[in-house]
Write a protein that holds these residues in place. Structure first.
Motif, PDB file in Angstrom:
ATOM      1  N   SER A 232       0.820  -1.210   0.000  1.00 47.92           N
ATOM      2  CA  SER A 232       0.000   0.000   0.000  1.00 47.92           C
ATOM      3  C   SER A 232       0.852   1.257   0.000  1.00 47.92           C
ATOM      4  O   SER A 232       0.530   2.247  -0.660  1.00 47.92           O
ATOM      5  CB  SER A 232      -0.971  -0.009   1.179  1.00 47.92           C
ATOM      6  OG  SER A 232      -0.282  -0.082   2.405  1.00 47.92           O
TER       7      SER A 232
ATOM      8  N   LEU B  49       0.546   3.380  -3.252  1.00 44.85           N
ATOM      9  CA  LEU B  49      -0.433   4.433  -3.004  1.00 44.85           C
ATOM     10  C   LEU B  49       0.069   5.548  -2.098  1.00 44.85           C
ATOM     11  O   LEU B  49      -0.608   6.563  -1.936  1.00 44.85           O
ATOM     12  CB  LEU B  49      -1.697   3.808  -2.391  1.00 44.85           C
ATOM     13  CG  LEU B  49      -2.431   2.842  -3.329  1.00 44.85           C
ATOM     14  CD1 LEU B  49      -3.350   1.912  -2.543  1.00 44.85           C
ATOM     15  CD2 LEU B  49      -3.222   3.609  -4.365  1.00 44.85           C
TER      16      LEU B  49
ATOM     17  N   ARG C 127      -1.906   1.026   4.650  1.00 47.98           N
ATOM     18  CA  ARG C 127      -3.291   0.650   4.963  1.00 47.98           C
ATOM     19  C   ARG C 127      -3.428  -0.051   6.309  1.00 47.98           C
ATOM     20  O   ARG C 127      -4.547  -0.222   6.807  1.00 47.98           O
ATOM     21  CB  ARG C 127      -3.868  -0.235   3.857  1.00 47.98           C
ATOM     22  CG  ARG C 127      -3.383  -1.679   3.838  1.00 47.98           C
ATOM     23  CD  ARG C 127      -4.177  -2.493   2.831  1.00 47.98           C
ATOM     24  NE  ARG C 127      -3.694  -3.876   2.745  1.00 47.98           N
ATOM     25  CZ  ARG C 127      -4.280  -4.817   2.018  1.00 47.98           C
ATOM     26  NH1 ARG C 127      -5.356  -4.535   1.304  1.00 47.98           N
ATOM     27  NH2 ARG C 127      -3.790  -6.037   1.983  1.00 47.98           N
TER      28      ARG C 127
ATOM     29  N   VAL D 139      -6.906  -0.852  -6.159  1.00 48.57           N
ATOM     30  CA  VAL D 139      -7.278   0.475  -5.653  1.00 48.57           C
ATOM     31  C   VAL D 139      -6.572   1.547  -6.473  1.00 48.57           C
ATOM     32  O   VAL D 139      -7.176   2.560  -6.875  1.00 48.57           O
ATOM     33  CB  VAL D 139      -6.908   0.607  -4.163  1.00 48.57           C
ATOM     34  CG1 VAL D 139      -7.106   2.042  -3.680  1.00 48.57           C
ATOM     35  CG2 VAL D 139      -7.753  -0.348  -3.321  1.00 48.57           C
TER      36      VAL D 139
ATOM     37  N   LEU E 168      -8.265   4.619  -8.666  1.00 47.69           N
ATOM     38  CA  LEU E 168      -7.879   5.999  -8.374  1.00 47.69           C
ATOM     39  C   LEU E 168      -7.286   6.682  -9.599  1.00 47.69           C
ATOM     40  O   LEU E 168      -7.590   7.847  -9.885  1.00 47.69           O
ATOM     41  CB  LEU E 168      -6.868   6.026  -7.225  1.00 47.69           C
ATOM     42  CG  LEU E 168      -7.427   5.809  -5.818  1.00 47.69           C
ATOM     43  CD1 LEU E 168      -6.284   5.633  -4.833  1.00 47.69           C
ATOM     44  CD2 LEU E 168      -8.321   6.958  -5.392  1.00 47.69           C
TER      45      LEU E 168
ATOM     46  N   GLU F 113     -17.449   9.388  -2.358  1.00 49.14           N
ATOM     47  CA  GLU F 113     -17.061   7.980  -2.385  1.00 49.14           C
ATOM     48  C   GLU F 113     -18.287   7.129  -2.061  1.00 49.14           C
ATOM     49  O   GLU F 113     -18.999   7.397  -1.094  1.00 49.14           O
ATOM     50  CB  GLU F 113     -15.963   7.703  -1.367  1.00 49.14           C
ATOM     51  CG  GLU F 113     -15.559   6.232  -1.335  1.00 49.14           C
ATOM     52  CD  GLU F 113     -14.564   5.929  -0.235  1.00 49.14           C
ATOM     53  OE1 GLU F 113     -13.512   5.364  -0.545  1.00 49.14           O
ATOM     54  OE2 GLU F 113     -14.850   6.252   0.941  1.00 49.14           O
TER      55      GLU F 113
ATOM     56  N   TYR G 213      -9.900   3.567   4.286  1.00 50.69           N
ATOM     57  CA  TYR G 213      -8.580   3.744   3.678  1.00 50.69           C
ATOM     58  C   TYR G 213      -8.641   4.486   2.339  1.00 50.69           C
ATOM     59  O   TYR G 213      -7.874   5.435   2.122  1.00 50.69           O
ATOM     60  CB  TYR G 213      -7.933   2.372   3.495  1.00 50.69           C
ATOM     61  CG  TYR G 213      -6.589   2.399   2.796  1.00 50.69           C
ATOM     62  CD1 TYR G 213      -5.510   3.095   3.337  1.00 50.69           C
ATOM     63  CD2 TYR G 213      -6.397   1.698   1.610  1.00 50.69           C
ATOM     64  CE1 TYR G 213      -4.286   3.107   2.711  1.00 50.69           C
ATOM     65  CE2 TYR G 213      -5.169   1.704   0.974  1.00 50.69           C
ATOM     66  CZ  TYR G 213      -4.114   2.407   1.520  1.00 50.69           C
ATOM     67  OH  TYR G 213      -2.898   2.422   0.892  1.00 50.69           O
ATOM     68  N   THR G 214      -9.558   4.089   1.459  1.00 49.07           N
ATOM     69  CA  THR G 214      -9.603   4.779   0.161  1.00 49.07           C
ATOM     70  C   THR G 214     -10.090   6.214   0.315  1.00 49.07           C
ATOM     71  O   THR G 214      -9.671   7.096  -0.444  1.00 49.07           O
ATOM     72  CB  THR G 214     -10.476   4.025  -0.857  1.00 49.07           C
ATOM     73  OG1 THR G 214     -11.785   3.808  -0.316  1.00 49.07           O
ATOM     74  CG2 THR G 214      -9.848   2.695  -1.229  1.00 49.07           C
TER      75      THR G 214
ATOM     76  N   LEU H 287      -7.041   8.100   1.033  1.00 45.68           N
ATOM     77  CA  LEU H 287      -6.258   8.287  -0.193  1.00 45.68           C
ATOM     78  C   LEU H 287      -6.853   9.399  -1.060  1.00 45.68           C
ATOM     79  O   LEU H 287      -6.116  10.202  -1.650  1.00 45.68           O
ATOM     80  CB  LEU H 287      -6.211   6.982  -0.985  1.00 45.68           C
ATOM     81  CG  LEU H 287      -5.491   5.809  -0.328  1.00 45.68           C
ATOM     82  CD1 LEU H 287      -5.699   4.545  -1.145  1.00 45.68           C
ATOM     83  CD2 LEU H 287      -3.999   6.093  -0.160  1.00 45.68           C
TER      84      LEU H 287
ATOM     85  N   SER I 243     -17.961  10.226   2.159  1.00 46.62           N
ATOM     86  CA  SER I 243     -18.079   8.793   1.898  1.00 46.62           C
ATOM     87  C   SER I 243     -19.406   8.307   2.449  1.00 46.62           C
ATOM     88  O   SER I 243     -19.741   8.579   3.604  1.00 46.62           O
ATOM     89  CB  SER I 243     -16.913   8.045   2.560  1.00 46.62           C
ATOM     90  OG  SER I 243     -16.960   6.667   2.269  1.00 46.62           O
TER      91      SER I 243
ATOM     92  N   HIS J  83     -16.295   8.266  -6.790  1.00 45.75           N
ATOM     93  CA  HIS J  83     -15.358   7.142  -6.719  1.00 45.75           C
ATOM     94  C   HIS J  83     -16.084   5.981  -6.050  1.00 45.75           C
ATOM     95  O   HIS J  83     -16.532   6.086  -4.907  1.00 45.75           O
ATOM     96  CB  HIS J  83     -14.126   7.562  -5.906  1.00 45.75           C
ATOM     97  CG  HIS J  83     -13.123   6.467  -5.721  1.00 45.75           C
ATOM     98  ND1 HIS J  83     -13.159   5.595  -4.663  1.00 45.75           N
ATOM     99  CD2 HIS J  83     -12.043   6.108  -6.471  1.00 45.75           C
ATOM    100  CE1 HIS J  83     -12.145   4.747  -4.751  1.00 45.75           C
ATOM    101  NE2 HIS J  83     -11.459   5.046  -5.834  1.00 45.75           N
TER     102      HIS J  83
ATOM    103  N   THR K  69     -16.417   2.057  -4.678  1.00 46.78           N
ATOM    104  CA  THR K  69     -15.579   0.983  -4.149  1.00 46.78           C
ATOM    105  C   THR K  69     -16.290  -0.368  -4.122  1.00 46.78           C
ATOM    106  O   THR K  69     -15.795  -1.312  -3.499  1.00 46.78           O
ATOM    107  CB  THR K  69     -15.105   1.316  -2.725  1.00 46.78           C
ATOM    108  OG1 THR K  69     -16.224   1.289  -1.830  1.00 46.78           O
ATOM    109  CG2 THR K  69     -14.435   2.681  -2.678  1.00 46.78           C
TER     110      THR K  69
END
Length: 351
Positions: free
Chosen positions: A9, A13, A17, A70, A74, A87, A94-95, A98, A111, A154, A156
């Motif tokens: 990660s 990224l 993570r 991921v 992204l 999101e 975690y995302t 990011l 999110s 975005h 997931t």
């Protein structure tokens, strides 16, 4: 434990993570505790693998995705400093972290997560990491109107149907998500939105859990297809088997909206393989292999549709997923979906 070069990660990224992962991970069919098996927990947490973080019984219901996948989504989302991002699916948080890294202090990330337990855990993780993200418990299919308009959405979780709400809340922006037919593993697609329509071409493989409300009904057992009969589909066993498990499976799925499948049997070089097909609760199967006759059970139309899709794939030079794209158009709660080949004006299939 300090960050090391093998921390996928961090390498892929730029952010670790492991602080976002729970102390128990579902690995190899059992819960692995960080306290009891620290080496195994660390190995999985730091590797480029997906790890399950929540189950319903033994069925995975939430996870932390592979860092490399991921990164693919992204990259497709093309988030920039100052963007407002929505999101869909908070996961571990975690995302979202990011995304916040990418939008910077002048951008914002919200999110939305349908599961209260998952939403609460993501909120705690983000707060502990000092990341300013709003986490909302709600139905991501409806988006989050109060925070819009957004520059990016975005996603997931894998999608089968795109909602009109995202097109409305991200007008003039981009929606990046895993999308695919029920038949196969998903692909990343980034839809550029304008005038109530999003258009994009399929990219990298992206294996994600499907949005909960859109998951296919589980097969409880192998279906009873009735009498087995010989059938001539105009395809030898090699062609019937060719797309299964390879890059052609996604394309065949694009040509078979709503169809799910399983396979049974061994290597068709040495015996018989059976592909089982289902659509709207109707089943069929096709059996084939070296030195054995091709046979079928169940619904004749479903069998012929599968054979026609496989023949189309071969007739068009076995195209890969990058030859196809998706157009979604605002149309009620669910957007109208059209998969196309070559260009948005090429041959198309309704989804």
């Amino acid at each position: 434990m300090s960050d090391a070069p093998d921390n996928a990660s961090v390498r892929l990224l730029g952010r670790d993570r492991t602080p976002f992962l729970p102390d128990r991970l579902w690995l190899d069919g059992a819960w692995v505790s960080r306290a009891d098996r620290p080496a195994r927990w660390e190995e999985a947490a730091r590797a480029d693998v997906a790890v399950t973080t929540q189950t319903r019984g033994v069925v995975p219901s939430s996870s932390a995705s592979m860092p490399s996948v991921v990164a693919d989504i992204l990259d497709a989302c093309a988030v920039r400093p100052g963007h407002r991002v929505l999101e869909i699916g908070a996961g571990t948080g975690y995302t979202a972290a990011l995304l916040k890294d990418r939008v910077g202090p002048h951008g914002s990330v919200a999110s939305i997560e349908v599961d209260p337990e998952v939403a609460a855990r993501a909120r705690r993780n983000l707060d502990a990491a000092g990341v300013d993200v709003e986490v909302v418990c709600g139905d991501g299919f409806a988006g989050l109107k109060r925070g819009g308009p957004y520059d990016r959405v975005h996603v997931t979780c894998a999608m089968r149907h795109v909602p009109t709400a995202w097109l409305e809340q991200c007008a003039g922006g981009r929606i990046a998500m895993p999308w695919g037919p029920a038949f196969s593993t998903d692909r990343v697609v980034a839809l550029d939105v304008a005038d109530g329509q999003g258009v994009g071409r399929f990219g990298a493989v992206a294996s994600f859990m499907v949005m909960r409300a859109q998951r296919s009904r589980a097969w409880d057992a192998w279906p009873e297809g009735g009498e087995t009969r010989p059938v001539d589909l105009g395809l030898d066993w090699r062609r019937l088997d060719g797309p299964l498990g390879g890059f052609g499976e996604f394309v065949v799925g694009l040509l078979l909206p709503g169809v799910t499948h399983r396979t049974s049997g061994g290597d068709p070089e040495d015996g018989e393989r059976v592909v089982w097909l289902e659509r709207d609760g109707v089943y069929a199967s096709v059996g084939f292999g070296a030195g054995v006759p091709t046979t079928a059970t169940g619904d004749e139309r479903l069998i012929r549709d599968y054979a026609d899709a496989v023949a189309w794939w071969y007739d068009h030079g076995r195209p890969e997923s990058a030859g196809f794209g998706l157009t979604v158009t605002a149309d009620g709660e669910r957007a109208h979906q059209r998969v196309w080949f070559g260009s948005p004006h090429g041959p198309a299939w309704e989804h």
